[in-house]
Design a protein around this motif. Structure first.
Motif, mmCIF file in Angstrom:
data_model
loop_
_atom_site.group_PDB
_atom_site.id
_atom_site.type_symbol
_atom_site.label_atom_id
_atom_site.label_comp_id
_atom_site.label_asym_id
_atom_site.label_seq_id
_atom_site.Cartn_x
_atom_site.Cartn_y
_atom_site.Cartn_z
ATOM 1 N N ARG A 105 -2.147 8.506 1.532
ATOM 2 C CA ARG A 105 -1.166 7.504 1.937
ATOM 3 C C ARG A 105 -0.351 8.029 3.112
ATOM 4 O O ARG A 105 0.052 9.187 3.146
ATOM 5 C CB ARG A 105 -0.234 7.171 0.787
ATOM 6 N N ARG A 107 2.634 8.901 5.075
ATOM 7 C CA ARG A 107 4.026 9.190 4.761
ATOM 8 C C ARG A 107 4.926 9.133 5.992
ATOM 9 O O ARG A 107 6.076 8.706 5.919
ATOM 10 C CB ARG A 107 4.128 10.582 4.119
ATOM 11 N N VAL A 239 5.795 5.554 4.540
ATOM 12 C CA VAL A 239 6.655 5.324 3.397
ATOM 13 C C VAL A 239 6.913 6.674 2.713
ATOM 14 O O VAL A 239 5.998 7.459 2.503
ATOM 15 C CB VAL A 239 6.029 4.314 2.401
ATOM 16 N N LYS A 241 8.241 9.484 -0.238
ATOM 17 C CA LYS A 241 7.935 9.644 -1.663
ATOM 18 C C LYS A 241 8.872 8.819 -2.520
ATOM 19 O O LYS A 241 8.522 8.417 -3.639
ATOM 20 C CB LYS A 241 8.036 11.115 -2.039
ATOM 21 N N GLU A 242 10.063 8.571 -2.014
ATOM 22 C CA GLU A 242 11.028 7.758 -2.754
ATOM 23 C C GLU A 242 10.795 6.261 -2.576
ATOM 24 O O GLU A 242 11.523 5.428 -3.122
ATOM 25 C CB GLU A 242 12.458 8.100 -2.312
ATOM 26 N N GLY A 243 9.814 5.904 -1.752
ATOM 27 C CA GLY A 243 9.492 4.502 -1.542
ATOM 28 C C GLY A 243 10.244 3.840 -0.411
ATOM 29 O O GLY A 243 10.225 2.608 -0.281
#
Length: 351
Positions: A105, A107, A239, A241-243
């Motif tokens: 994904r 990041r 995005v 890790k905390e969204g």
């Protein structure tokens, strides 16, 4: 009777002389007409040969430019690593740096704002660049070959800088036309010592690099026009890790159009043009023209000149940029740089 015979003989010789003169006049008229026809035929044949040559040069020159524009690219790095039975390949880009997690994904995405490897061009916005007595760089752009790194080998990347230059022709003083040249300069790059590899590369176009090739593409160039159209394209969005969504990254797809017009050196009413349109692989930077001059008209002791897009009327001893007007002729304006004795002719183009 003898006197009459002598007069009769003289009369006959006089008639013969008149006949000779008439014959000479008729032959002169005949040869003159023949010469005029031959001269006209030769002139029209030369125009035909010029049209054929111009069509060939425009076609081949536009094709060569199109091929180069299609190859435009930013520097990149390809790293290959063997992991057991599989080979992993990582591609790093000069223009952007991406970070992915173990799931693949995205990041984080960073965009390199440097314009050093973008195309730089004099954009005319529907107008044209006419030849002057100085060389004019129409545009320059890079064609890059990636650097490659394997576990057992390494190869530096390569950069080919392509520059399109409009130069005055040998007969510019008489015709006001120019020649379009394609100049190439080569150099290499290595990013093994840089922490961010090719993303941190610091290089730019440098005219001090040795010229690899200097090719005449098109002769008798009257005008060159450059324009472009761009469409925004979504590049990506990371995005955390905390969204938390990162900033949207937008790039541009750019269509570059190059118009080239040629004119017959002895008859400005004969002209041909061709166009090259290519979707560019690098972004574009507009370069301001300097000392861009075009002689529009001569009105006795004054002349109308377009200088860097602005039309102005000049007279003798007036300054135009860094040049001073020394003479205004019937078909040209003579300029010199203060402190120099070298005369430069700005020639009036035939309409």
């Amino acid at each position: 009777m003898t006197f009459l015979n002598e007069n009769s003989s003289n009369f006959k010789r006089g008639v013969t002389l008149i006949e000779i003169l008439l014959a000479v006049i008729m032959l002169s008229m005949l040869f003159g007409s023949g010469y005029s026809i031959m001269t006209y035929s030769r002139r029209e044949t030369e125009k035909g040969f010029w049209i054929q040559q111009a069509i060939t040069q425009l076609r081949n020159g536009s094709r060569a430019i199109t091929q180069k524009l299609k190859m435009t690219s930013y520097p990149s790095t390809i790293i290959r690593r063997n992991s057991g039975a599989t080979e992993e390949q990582k591609v790093l880009s000069y223009k952007e740096k991406r970070e992915y997690d173990y799931t693949g994904r995205l990041r984080k995405i960073e965009v390199n704002d440097s314009t050093d490897f973008d195309m730089h061009a004099i954009v005319t916005h529907g107008g044209g660049i006419s030849p002057t007595f100085e060389d004019q760089t129409i545009m320059y752009f890079p064609i890059c070959t990636p650097e490659t790194e394997d576990e057992g080998s390494y190869e530096e990347g390569k950069i080919v800088w392509v520059e399109l230059v409009l130069r005055p022709s040998r007969e510019y003083r008489l015709t006001g036309l120019g020649t379009l040249h394609m100049i190439e300069r080569h150099e290499t790059f290595s990013t093994k010592s840089l922490p961010d590899r090719v993303f941190a590369l610091k290089k730019k176009f440098d005219r001090s690099l040795p010229i690899k090739t200097d090719k005449v593409l098109i002769d008798d160039v009257r005008e060159v026009g450059v324009d472009y159209f761009d469409v925004k394209e979504f590049k990506g969005r990371g995005v955390s890790k905390e969204g938390v969504l990162g900033e949207k990254r937008i790039t541009k797809r750019i269509l570059v159009t190059l118009d080239i017009t040629c004119s017959h050196p002895k008859d400005g009413k004969i002209w041909l043009s061709d166009q090259s349109s290519v979707i560019n692989n690098v972004e574009i930077v507009e370069v301001a023209a300097t000392n861009l001059m075009e002689l529009l008209a001569i009105n006795g002791s004054s002349a109308d000149i377009k200088f860097n897009g602005t039309t102005m009327t000049v007279t003798k001893n007036q300054m135009i940029g860094t040049y001073r007007v020394t003479r205004i002729l019937t078909d040209a304006v003579v300029l010199v740089t203060p402190g120099s004795e070298v005369e430069r002719y700005l020639t009036l183009k035939s309409s």
